[in-house]
Design a protein around this motif. Structure first.
Motif, PDB file in Angstrom:
ATOM      1  N   VAL A 145       0.847  -1.192   0.000  1.00  0.00           N
ATOM      2  CA  VAL A 145       0.000   0.000   0.000  1.00  0.00           C
ATOM      3  C   VAL A 145       0.879   1.238   0.000  1.00  0.00           C
ATOM      4  O   VAL A 145       0.653   2.195  -0.760  1.00  0.00           O
ATOM      5  N   ALA A 146       1.952   1.212   0.830  1.00  0.00           N
ATOM      6  CA  ALA A 146       2.858   2.353   0.885  1.00  0.00           C
ATOM      7  C   ALA A 146       3.522   2.542  -0.473  1.00  0.00           C
ATOM      8  O   ALA A 146       3.703   3.676  -0.933  1.00  0.00           O
ATOM      9  N   GLY A 147       3.833   1.441  -1.129  1.00  0.00           N
ATOM     10  CA  GLY A 147       4.473   1.506  -2.442  1.00  0.00           C
ATOM     11  C   GLY A 147       3.603   2.237  -3.455  1.00  0.00           C
ATOM     12  O   GLY A 147       4.073   3.125  -4.178  1.00  0.00           O
ATOM     13  N   THR A 148       2.325   1.900  -3.497  1.00  0.00           N
ATOM     14  CA  THR A 148       1.465   2.575  -4.478  1.00  0.00           C
ATOM     15  C   THR A 148       1.300   4.044  -4.120  1.00  0.00           C
ATOM     16  O   THR A 148       1.240   4.895  -4.995  1.00  0.00           O
ATOM     17  N   ALA A 149       1.234   4.328  -2.805  1.00  0.00           N
ATOM     18  CA  ALA A 149       1.102   5.722  -2.392  1.00  0.00           C
ATOM     19  C   ALA A 149       2.323   6.512  -2.864  1.00  0.00           C
ATOM     20  O   ALA A 149       2.188   7.601  -3.426  1.00  0.00           O
ATOM     21  N   LEU A 150       3.511   5.934  -2.656  1.00  0.00           N
ATOM     22  CA  LEU A 150       4.743   6.615  -3.067  1.00  0.00           C
ATOM     23  C   LEU A 150       4.756   6.825  -4.579  1.00  0.00           C
ATOM     24  O   LEU A 150       5.135   7.892  -5.067  1.00  0.00           O
ATOM     25  N   ALA A 151       4.310   5.795  -5.322  1.00  0.00           N
ATOM     26  CA  ALA A 151       4.305   5.913  -6.773  1.00  0.00           C
ATOM     27  C   ALA A 151       3.395   7.046  -7.218  1.00  0.00           C
ATOM     28  O   ALA A 151       3.695   7.778  -8.149  1.00  0.00           O
ATOM     29  N   ARG A 152       2.266   7.202  -6.518  1.00  0.00           N
ATOM     30  CA  ARG A 152       1.305   8.222  -6.919  1.00  0.00           C
ATOM     31  C   ARG A 152       1.801   9.639  -6.672  1.00  0.00           C
ATOM     32  O   ARG A 152       1.460  10.545  -7.416  1.00  0.00           O
ATOM     33  N   VAL A 153       2.502   9.825  -5.554  1.00  0.00           N
ATOM     34  CA  VAL A 153       2.914  11.190  -5.241  1.00  0.00           C
ATOM     35  C   VAL A 153       4.346  11.470  -5.708  1.00  0.00           C
ATOM     36  O   VAL A 153       4.871  12.540  -5.457  1.00  0.00           O
ATOM     37  N   ARG A 154       4.951  10.489  -6.392  1.00  0.00           N
ATOM     38  CA  ARG A 154       6.354  10.648  -6.757  1.00  0.00           C
ATOM     39  C   ARG A 154       6.619  11.990  -7.426  1.00  0.00           C
ATOM     40  O   ARG A 154       7.556  12.691  -7.088  1.00  0.00           O
ATOM     41  N   SER A 155       5.763  12.357  -8.399  1.00  0.00           N
ATOM     42  CA  SER A 155       6.022  13.582  -9.149  1.00  0.00           C
ATOM     43  C   SER A 155       6.052  14.786  -8.194  1.00  0.00           C
ATOM     44  O   SER A 155       6.821  15.721  -8.397  1.00  0.00           O
ATOM     45  N   ARG A 156       5.233  14.774  -7.167  1.00  0.00           N
ATOM     46  CA  ARG A 156       5.194  15.922  -6.256  1.00  0.00           C
ATOM     47  C   ARG A 156       6.295  15.843  -5.196  1.00  0.00           C
ATOM     48  O   ARG A 156       6.526  16.794  -4.488  1.00  0.00           O
ATOM     49  N   LEU A 157       6.921  14.668  -5.087  1.00  0.00           N
ATOM     50  CA  LEU A 157       7.977  14.534  -4.092  1.00  0.00           C
ATOM     51  C   LEU A 157       9.347  14.702  -4.746  1.00  0.00           C
ATOM     52  O   LEU A 157      10.377  14.486  -4.115  1.00  0.00           O
ATOM     53  N   ALA A 158       9.280  15.078  -6.016  1.00  0.00           N
ATOM     54  CA  ALA A 158      10.468  15.029  -6.869  1.00  0.00           C
ATOM     55  C   ALA A 158      11.781  15.325  -6.157  1.00  0.00           C
ATOM     56  O   ALA A 158      12.719  14.536  -6.228  1.00  0.00           O
ATOM     57  N   THR A 159      11.841  16.446  -5.438  1.00  0.00           N
ATOM     58  CA  THR A 159      13.137  16.845  -4.889  1.00  0.00           C
ATOM     59  C   THR A 159      13.471  16.152  -3.579  1.00  0.00           C
ATOM     60  O   THR A 159      14.591  16.241  -3.106  1.00  0.00           O
ATOM     61  N   HIS A 160      12.477  15.487  -2.986  1.00  0.00           N
ATOM     62  CA  HIS A 160      12.739  14.875  -1.692  1.00  0.00           C
ATOM     63  C   HIS A 160      13.137  13.422  -1.850  1.00  0.00           C
ATOM     64  O   HIS A 160      12.383  12.639  -2.411  1.00  0.00           O
ATOM     65  N   PRO A 161      14.315  13.047  -1.356  1.00  0.00           N
ATOM     66  CA  PRO A 161      14.618  11.621  -1.351  1.00  0.00           C
ATOM     67  C   PRO A 161      13.724  10.924  -0.320  1.00  0.00           C
ATOM     68  O   PRO A 161      13.612  11.376   0.813  1.00  0.00           O
ATOM     69  N   VAL A 162      13.064   9.874  -0.765  1.00  0.00           N
ATOM     70  CA  VAL A 162      12.154   9.168   0.137  1.00  0.00           C
ATOM     71  C   VAL A 162      12.724   7.796   0.445  1.00  0.00           C
ATOM     72  O   VAL A 162      13.075   7.048  -0.460  1.00  0.00           O
ATOM     73  N   SER A 163      12.840   7.481   1.740  1.00  0.00           N
ATOM     74  CA  SER A 163      13.260   6.123   2.072  1.00  0.00           C
ATOM     75  C   SER A 163      12.085   5.411   2.719  1.00  0.00           C
ATOM     76  O   SER A 163      11.429   5.950   3.607  1.00  0.00           O
ATOM     77  N   ALA A 164      11.769   4.239   2.221  1.00  0.00           N
ATOM     78  CA  ALA A 164      10.687   3.445   2.796  1.00  0.00           C
ATOM     79  C   ALA A 164      11.280   2.132   3.256  1.00  0.00           C
ATOM     80  O   ALA A 164      11.801   1.382   2.450  1.00  0.00           O
ATOM     81  N   SER A 165      11.244   1.891   4.554  1.00  0.00           N
ATOM     82  CA  SER A 165      11.799   0.624   5.025  1.00  0.00           C
ATOM     83  C   SER A 165      10.804  -0.044   5.957  1.00  0.00           C
ATOM     84  O   SER A 165      10.267   0.591   6.865  1.00  0.00           O
ATOM     85  N   PHE A 166      10.529  -1.293   5.693  1.00  0.00           N
ATOM     86  CA  PHE A 166       9.575  -2.037   6.512  1.00  0.00           C
ATOM     87  C   PHE A 166      10.232  -3.316   6.993  1.00  0.00           C
ATOM     88  O   PHE A 166      10.977  -3.932   6.235  1.00  0.00           O
ATOM     89  N   PRO A 167       9.974  -3.692   8.234  1.00  0.00           N
ATOM     90  CA  PRO A 167      10.546  -4.954   8.711  1.00  0.00           C
ATOM     91  C   PRO A 167       9.993  -6.110   7.886  1.00  0.00           C
ATOM     92  O   PRO A 167       8.873  -6.038   7.371  1.00  0.00           O
ATOM     93  N   GLU A 168      10.781  -7.165   7.780  1.00  0.00           N
ATOM     94  CA  GLU A 168      10.301  -8.322   7.036  1.00  0.00           C
ATOM     95  C   GLU A 168       9.176  -9.007   7.814  1.00  0.00           C
ATOM     96  O   GLU A 168       9.131  -8.924   9.039  1.00  0.00           O
ATOM     97  N   HIS A 169       8.326  -9.692   7.096  1.00  0.00           N
ATOM     98  CA  HIS A 169       7.246 -10.475   7.704  1.00  0.00           C
ATOM     99  C   HIS A 169       6.331  -9.643   8.595  1.00  0.00           C
ATOM    100  O   HIS A 169       5.977 -10.041   9.684  1.00  0.00           O
ATOM    101  N   LEU A 170       5.994  -8.448   8.134  1.00  0.00           N
ATOM    102  CA  LEU A 170       4.943  -7.702   8.816  1.00  0.00           C
ATOM    103  C   LEU A 170       3.651  -8.495   8.659  1.00  0.00           C
ATOM    104  O   LEU A 170       3.411  -9.066   7.598  1.00  0.00           O
ATOM    105  N   PRO A 171       2.825  -8.532   9.714  1.00  0.00           N
ATOM    106  CA  PRO A 171       1.548  -9.238   9.548  1.00  0.00           C
ATOM    107  C   PRO A 171       0.716  -8.538   8.472  1.00  0.00           C
ATOM    108  O   PRO A 171       0.878  -7.337   8.242  1.00  0.00           O
ATOM    109  N   LEU A 172      -0.154  -9.300   7.828  1.00  0.00           N
ATOM    110  CA  LEU A 172      -1.055  -8.683   6.862  1.00  0.00           C
ATOM    111  C   LEU A 172      -2.097  -7.856   7.618  1.00  0.00           C
ATOM    112  O   LEU A 172      -2.474  -8.183   8.740  1.00  0.00           O
TER     113      LEU A 172
END
Lengths: 902, 235
Positions: free
Chosen positions: A746-773
Motif C-alpha cells: 500500500v505504501a508503495g502505491t502511495a509513493l508511486a502516486r505522489v512521486r512527481s510531487r515529491l520530486a526533490t525529496h529523497p524518500v526512504s521506505a523501510s519495513f521490517p520483514e514479515h509484517l503481519p497482513l
C-alpha cells in the motif's frame, strides 16, 4: 385615607385560573334535585340557543327516555355516533370519547354526568370523559342530580334510604364555570310523575316510588338549593376580593383530617369536606402509618388507601406520615402547614385501656395549643375486647410453638431451682421467659406465654401441687400481679421490637433509594438512566418494569433496556401515551383504565413529563399499599429528575453541535470558494492568453502558460477529491471494503502516486520483514499515506529527506512518516487534525482537510493518528492499525527445496 | 512519439462527454491514430462491428447502458484491446471490467502521455500471439525471464524461485504491461478452487518482490494496482 388594596395573592391565583381557563373548555352544569325536574330539557333548550348564535353544538350523549318533547329538541341537533361495545355477549352503546376529541365541536352535550361507562372504556366514569374534553378545550353542557354529588351522598342516603353508587367528585361541580339550578316544586314533580312524564325503569319502580315521596323531594330540593347558594356565595366573594370591597375577611383556614383506621374513614372525610367547603378552607387528609401498620391485614391497609383516594377526589391534599406517636406526628405536621382545625374520629376504646396505653385524642387536645380539635363520631371496630385483642393471632403458628417450648424450659429450670430458691425467684424465671418470647416472636406468642406461665406456676409450684386448685387465697393476688406484669412486659417488649423492625424496613428503603440515586448520578444518557432506574425499581418492588420515553414528536415508545420481562399488552398501547399527555397516573388501582393489570405513572420533571413508568406485579395489592405506592412515587420522582437532567444535557449538546455546524458551514463556504477560485483563475487566465491571436506568444511563454494550466488543474483535482472524501466521511457513507493487504505494498502505491510531487525529496521506505497482513481498505489507507507524504513535502525544505517506516507494537502496526520541516508548534498538535484548520492559511494551497480525512479513515479502522514534533526539527506523524488476531493462513508449498537454496 | 506501425491505427472512442471527445480528437491524430467517435453504448457496439477498430477506448458511465455490458458484448465476438476510461473510486467496477475482459484502464482526469503508454502496451500485447509462443527470453530492465529454461535473472544473477513464485511471475510476464486482477492470478496460479483467497497473492507477491526488486517498498517491476491487481511494468 389609603384605599383598600386587593389581596395580591388572591389576585394572582385568580389570574392563573383565568389563564388556565383560556385554553380549557367551559363547563356548564344543569343541576337538579332529582330525576324528572327537566334538566335534560333545559340543557337542550340552551344548546339550541347557542346553535342559533352560530356555535358548533353537538350531542355527545343524551338520554331522552323516549319522551316526545325532549326528542323533538334532540332532532334539531347533530349527534356524535355512539361507540358499540360488545360486552358479555350483549351490545352496549356508549359515548365515543376519541371521536369527540377528533371531531372537536365547540360545545358538546353530555347528559348524566354521574354515568358509569361501559367496561373497557378509557375512563370508568363519564365525569372523567368530561374532564378530558374540557382539557382539550371543548365546552361542555352536562346534567347531574344532587344525590350524585360525592359529599352529599351520605346525607342523601340517610334521608331517602337509598344509596347511589354513581357519584361525581365535588371538585367537578366547584370548577364548573356555570351551575344552573333546574328547579321544580315537589308537588309539580309528583304531578308529572303521576302523568307518567318521568321515566322509570320497570324493575326499579317500587324502589323509586319509595324514593319519590314528598318528604324526600323537599329535602333533596333544599339540598340542591343550598348547594347552589353556596356557589353564589363563593362567586360573591371572588367579586368582593377583586374589587376590594370593605368587609370582614375570613382568615385562611386549613383543616386537617386524620383518616387513620378503617371503616369510618370515609365518614370523617365527608365531614371534613363539608366543613372545608363551609369555611372555604384548604383541607388535608392525613394517614399516619405506625409500626402497627405492619400487622394490619391487606384489606385493612387498602381501606386506608381508599379513604385517602376518596379525599383526593373530593379536593383534599393527601399525605402519609410515618411514626409511632400518632398525636405528635399529626401536631408537628399541622404546625408546619399552619393548620387551624384538626378533625379526628371519636375513639371507642375502653377507659382503662386509654388510661393504660394513652389516647390519641387526649394527647392531641393536650398538645394542640391554638389549633382547634374536632372529634367526630367514632372509629368503629377499634374497640376489640382486651383478651380477644391479645389472643388474636398476629404471628405464625410456629411461633406459638416456640413460645410454649420456652415456657416448658422455664418450668424445667424452676423444677431444678425450687429446692434452693423461693417462689418469688421462680416467678422471675417465667417473666424472663416472657421477655425473651416477646422480643423474638411478638405480642401474640408472648401473651400466650404469660397465661401459660401463670398456669404452670400454679400447677407445679403452688400447693396442692399438680393441680390448678389453690389452697391459699393470697396466691390469687400473686397470679393476678404476675399475669398483668407479664402481659405489660410482653406488650412493651413486642412493641419495641416492632419499632425496630419498622425502622429496619425504613432503613432498607432509604438505602435502596440512596443506591439508585447514587448510580443515577454516575450514569450519562437517557437510555442508560432508564435502564438503571428500571433495574432498581424491579429489585426493590419485585415487579415487571417498563419505561416509555418520548420522541421528538412527543410520542412515547417502550424503552428496551434490560430485559425486565414486561410484556406489553397491545390493548394497553395507548395508556402510556395518555398518561404522558395528561400527566396523570392510569391503570390498575387508579381511576383511568383501571381494567389494566399494570400501573402507569407519569415521570414528572420540573418542566413537564419526561416519560412514563409502568409496573406490573403478581401481587398488585402489595404494590398498591400506601407506603409502597408512596415509595414507588419517590423512586419515580428520582428517576424523572435524572431523566430530565439527562435530556436537558442532551438538548444543550445538540444546540451546541448545531451552532458548531453552522459555524463550520460558513467556514467551508468561504474556504472552498476561495480555494477553488484560485486555480480556476489561473486556468481561465492562461487559456484565454493562449487563445488570443492578436499578439502571438513565444513558444517559451506558451509552454509556461500550459504548464501552469496543467499544475492548477491538478491542484483543483486534489482539492475536489479531498472535499468529496470529507463529505463521504461526514455522511458516514465511507464504506470500508476490507481486504488483506501488505502494508509495504500500500505504501508503495502511495509513493508511486505522489512521486512527481515529491520530486526533490529523497524518500526512504523501510519495513521490517514479515509484517503481519492488515485487514483494511487498501485504497483508503493509501489515501492516508498520500496525504501524509504530500504534507511532508509541502512543509519541509526542498531536497530534505522523508522517511516512511513501520513497526509492530502491542497488537498494532505503527506506521510513521517523518519529515525535516519546522515541526508543529506546541499546543497545535491536536488542532491540525481539525476540519479546515490550517497553520498558515495564506501560504497553503489546500483547504485544511487532508489530516482530517486521515483521522477519519484511521478511526474508522479502529486506529489512532497523532503527531510528534521531533527535537530539533521536523514532525513525526504516526498512525496505528490493529492487527487482526486471526491472520489468514497460506498453505506452505510442497517443494521447499528451491527456497532453501536462496 | 510516433507509433511503431506504418499505417494509422484505428481507435474507437465510446464516450458521451463532448469535451473529452474534443480533447482526444485533437491530441491523438498527431501520434498516428485515426479516431472514430461513438456517443452511446449502442452506437459504440454498432461501430465496433462495422469498422473493426484496432483498439477501443470505453467510458464506463454511458447514458444508455453500463460500460461493463459493452465489454461483455464485444468480448462475445472479438479479442480486440479495450481500455477503460474510469472515474476515481470505482475499484469495484474496474475489477468487474477486467474480469469481463478489459485490457487496461486510465483514471479521469488523465494526461495524454499516460493514455498513449497504455494504448501502446495494449496494442503490443494484442499483436503478439498468446501462451507458449511468447519469446523464450523476456527482458524488462534488469529483470529477465527465460521461459524455456525456467530461469530468472536480476542484473545477470540467477534468482531461485519456488514453483508458485515462478508461476506467479510468468503469469504476469504473459500479460506484461497489462493489469492482471487478483482473481485471474488466483485462478491461473492456484487454480479455480482458491479464487477467494486474496491473501495468497499478497503473501507470495511479497516473497517475489523481496527476491527480484531492489527496493520492495518502491517496486520497479511488479506494480500494485491497488484494489484491482498487479501489472508487470514493461518500460
Amino acid at each position: 385615607m389609603e384605599p383598600q388594596r386587593p389581596d395580591p395573592d388572591a389576585l394572582l391565583r385568580r389570574v392563573q385560573a383565568e389563564e388556565a381557563d383560556q385554553v380549557r373548555g367551559k363547563l356548564k352544569v344543569f343541576f337538579g334535585a332529582t330525576a324528572g325536574v327537566g334538566k335534560t330539557y333545559a340543557m337542550l333548550q340552551a344548546a339550541h340557543e347557542q346553535r342559533r348564535d352560530g356555535i358548533d353544538v353537538m350531542i355527545g350523549w343524551v338520554e331522552t327516555h323516549g319522551r316526545a318533547e325532549t326528542e323533538a329538541l334532540v332532532h334539531g341537533l347533530p349527534a356524535l355516533t355512539p361507540r358499540e361495545v360488545v360486552y358479555g355477549g350483549s351490545r352496549l352503546r356508549d359515548f365515543d370519547l376519541d371521536a369527540a376529541l377528533s371531531r372537536r365541536p365547540q360545545l358538546l352535550l353530555m347528559d348524566e354526568l354521574a354515568h358509569t361507562n361501559a367496561p373497557g372504556s378509557r375512563h370508568p366514569k363519564r365525569w372523567q370523559d368530561v374532564r378530558e374534553l374540557l382539557q382539550a378545550g371543548i365546552h361542555v353542557y352536562t346534567t347531574v342530580n344532587v344525590q350524585h354529588i360525592e359529599s352529599l351522598n351520605d346525607a342523601v342516603a340517610q334521608i331517602t334510604g337509598i344509596r347511589v353508587s354513581e357519584t361525581v367528585p365535588d371538585s367537578i361541580l366547584e370548577q364548573a364555570d356555570d351551575v344552573e339550578l333546574v328547579d321544580l316544586p315537589p308537588d309539580d314533580l309528583l304531578q308529572r310523575l303521576k302523568d307518567g312524564k318521568v321515566y322509570m325503569p320497570e324493575q326499579a319502580q317500587h324502589a323509586l316510588k319509595h324514593f319519590f315521596r314528598k318528604g324526600n323531594l323537599i329535602a333533596l330540593r333544599e339540598m340542591a338549593l343550598r348547594r347552589t347558594a353556596e356557589r353564589v356565595d363563593q362567586q360573591m366573594e371572588v367579586y368582593r376580593r377583586d374589587h376590594a370591597v370593605v368587609g370582614t375577611w375570613p382568615a385562611a383556614e386549613t383543616i386537617l383530617v386524620c383518616v387513620n383506621l378503617k371503616s369510618r374513614g370515609p365518614m370523617l372525610v365527608r365531614a371534613a369536606r363539608k366543613m372545608a367547603t363551609g369555611l372555604h378552607a384548604r383541607w388535608i387528609a392525613v394517614y399516619v402509618q405506625t409500626s402497627k401498620h405492619l400487622r394490619l391485614t391487606e384489606h385493612e391497609r387498602s381501606q386506608g388507601v381508599d379513604t385517602l383516594r376518596l379525599a383526593e377526589r373530593m379536593g383534599a391534599e393527601t399525605v402519609t406520615l410515618t411514626g409511632d406517636d400518632v398525636s405528635a406526628q399529626l401536631l408537628a405536621y399541622a404546625r408546619s402547614r399552619n393548620v387551624t382545625k384538626i378533625i379526628v374520629g371519636k375513639p371507642l376504646r375502653s377507659r382503662w385501656k386509654e388510661w393504660l396505653f394513652g389516647s390519641v385524642v387526649d394527647d392531641l387536645v393536650r398538645g394542640s395549643g391554638d389549633i382547634d380539635i374536632y372529634v367526630m363520631t367514632g372509629e368503629a371496630g377499634a374497640g376489640k375486647p382486651l383478651v380477644k385483642g391479645l389472643l388474636q393471632r398476629t404471628s405464625e403458628r410456629r411461633n406459638y410453638g416456640y413460645a410454649s417450648a420456652v415456657v416448658g424450659a422455664c418450668t424445667a429450670l424452676s423444677v431444678v431451682m425450687s429446692p434452693y430458691f423461693g417462689q418469688a425467684n421462680l416467678i422471675m424465671v417465667y417473666l424472663f421467659g416472657v421477655v425473651v418470647i416477646a422480643t423474638r416472636w411478638g405480642r401474640g406468642p408472648s401473651a400466650l406465654a404469660s397465661l401459660m406461665s401463670v398456669a404452670a406456676f400454679d400447677f407445679f409450684f403452688i400447693p396442692p401441687y399438680y393441680s390448678f386448685a389453690v389452697s391459699d387465697v393470697q396466691y390469687l393476688l400473686t397470679f393476678a400481679v404476675m399475669l398483668v406484669v407479664a402481659l405489660l412486659i410482653s406488650r412493651l417488649a413486642a412493641h419495641k421490637s416492632q419499632q425496630a423492625e419498622a425502622a429496619l424496613i425504613r432503613e432498607k428503603r432509604t438505602a435502596a433509594l440512596y443506591a439508585m440515586s447514587r448510580e443515577l448520578i454516575t450514569q450519562r444518557g437517557v437510555d442508560k438512566l432508564a435502564s438503571v432506574a428500571s433495574r432498581h425499581i424491579h429489585d426493590v418492588f419485585h415487579c415487571q418494569v417498563a419505561v416509555f420515553l418520548p420522541d421528538r414528536e412527543r410520542r412515547v415508545h417502550l424503552h428496551r433496556g434490560e430485559a425486565l420481562h414486561f410484556e406489553l399488552d397491545p390493548k394497553e398501547a395507548g395508556i402510556s401515551q395518555w398518561v404522558f399527555d395528561h400527566k396523570e397516573s392510569a391503570g390498575h388501582g387508579t381511576n383511568t383504565l383501571s381494567g389494566s393489570d399494570s400501573l402507569y405513572l407519569p415521570l414528572l420533571g420540573s418542566h413537564g413529563a419526561v416519560g412514563v413508568l409502568a409496573v406490573r406485579s403478581s401481587r398488585p395489592a402489595e404494590l398498591l399499599a400506601p407506603e409502597q405506592l408512596h415509595l414507588l412515587e419517590t423512586f419515580a420522582n428520582q428517576m424523572a429528575l435524572a431523566l430530565e437532567r439527562a435530556r436537558l444535557a442532551e438538548e444543550t449538546q445538540e444546540a451546541h453541535v448545531q451552532m458548531e455546524t453552522e459555524r463550520m458551514r460558513n467556514a467551508v463556504l468561504s474556504s472552498v470558494s476561495h480555494d477553488l477560485r484560485t486555480p480556476l483563475a489561473t486556468i481561465v487566465g492562461a487559456s484565454s492568453a493562449l487563445l488570443t491571436t492578436t499578439r502571438p506568444l513565444s513558444t517559451e511563454s506558451q509552454q509556461e502558460l500550459v504548464r501552469s494550466i496543467s499544475d492548477e488543474a491538478g491542484r483543483l483535482d486534489r482539492l475536489l477529491k479531498n472535499l468529496l472524501d470529507m463529505t463521504r466521511l461526514e455522511a458516514g457513507a465511507m464504506q470500508l471494503r476490507k481486504e488483506w493487504h501488505a502494508l509495504e505494498e500500500v505504501a508503495g502505491t502511495a509513493l508511486a502516486r505522489v512521486r512527481s510531487r515529491l520530486a526533490t525529496h529523497p524518500v526512504s521506505a523501510s519495513f521490517p520483514e514479515h509484517l503481519p497482513l492488515l485487514h483494511v481498505d487498501g485504497v483508503l489507507i493509501e489515501q492516508v499515506l498520500i496525504n501524509l507524504l504530500e504534507n511532508a513535502a509541502k512543509y519541509s525544505p526542498p531536497a530534505s529527506p522523508i522517511d516512511v517506516t513501520a513497526s509492530v507494537k502491542d497488537g498494532v502496526i505503527v506506521t510513521e512518516v517523518l519529515d525535516r520541516g519546522p515541526g508543529i508548534p506546541p499546543g497545535e498538535e491536536r488542532r491540525i487534525f481539525e476540519k479546515f484548520y490550517q497553520l498558515h492559511p495564506d501560504r497553503e494551497g489546500g483547504v485544511g482537510l487532508g489530516l482530517t480525512i486521515c483521522r477519519g479513515i484511521i478511526e474508522a479502522h479502529g486506529g489512532r493518528i497523532w503527531v510528534e514534533s521531533r527535537a530539533g526539527s521536523g514532525s513525526r506523524f504516526r498512525f496505528t492499525l490493529p492487527i487482526e488476531e486471526k491472520q489468514p493462513t497460506v498453505e506452505p508449498e510442497a517443494n521447499e527445496r528451491d527456497r532453501a537454496a536462496t | 512519439m510516433p507509433s511503431a506501425t506504418t499505417h494509422d491505427v484505428t481507435v474507437l472512442l465510446i464516450e458521451d462527454e463532448a469535451e473529452i471527445r474534443r480533447f482526444l480528437r485533437t491530441t491523438l491524430p498527431p501520434y498516428g491514430y485515426r479516431l472514430y467517435e461513438a456517443t452511446s453504448g449502442g452506437d459504440g457496439l454498432a461501430q465496433a462491428s462495422a469498422r473493426n477498430p484496432d483498439i477501443i477506448l470505453l467510458d464506463l458511465g454511458l447514458p444508455d447502458m453500463n460500460g461493463t455490458t459493452v465489454i461483455e458484448k464485444i468480448r462475445a465476438w472479438s479479442t480486440l484491446p479495450i481500455i477503460v476510461l474510469s472515474a476515481r473510486d470505482q475499484e469495484q467496477v474496474k475489477v468487474q471490467a477486467f474480469d469481463l475482459g478489459a485490457d487496461d484502464y486510465v483514471t479521469k482526469p488523465f494526461g495524454v502521455e499516460e493514455l498513449l503508454a497504455r494504448m501502446r502496451a495494449a496494442l503490443r500485447h494484442a499483436n503478439r500471439p498468446m501462451g507458449d509462443a511468447v519469446e523464450p527470453v523476456c527482458t524488462f530492465g534488469d529483470l529477465s525471464v527465460d521461459l524455456g529454461r525456467r530461469q530468472v535473472f536480476v542484473s545477470g544473477t540467477e534468482v531461485h524461485l519456488t514453483p508458485i513464485e515462478y508461476k506467479l511471475l510468468t503469469t504476469l510476464v504473459r500479460y506484461a504491461g497489462k493489469v492482471v486482477t487478483h482473481r485471474q492470478l488466483l485462478k491461473d496460479v492456484w487454480g479455480p478452487l482458491h479464487i477467494e483467497e486474496g491473501h495468497y497473492v499478497r503473501v507470495y507477491m511479497r516473497q517475489l518482490r523481496n527476491k527480484i526488486e531492489a527496493d520492495p517498498a518502491q517496486p520497479r517491476h511488479l506494480v500494485t494496482e491497488l484494489g484491482v491487481g498487479y501489472r508487470l511494468r514493461t518500460e
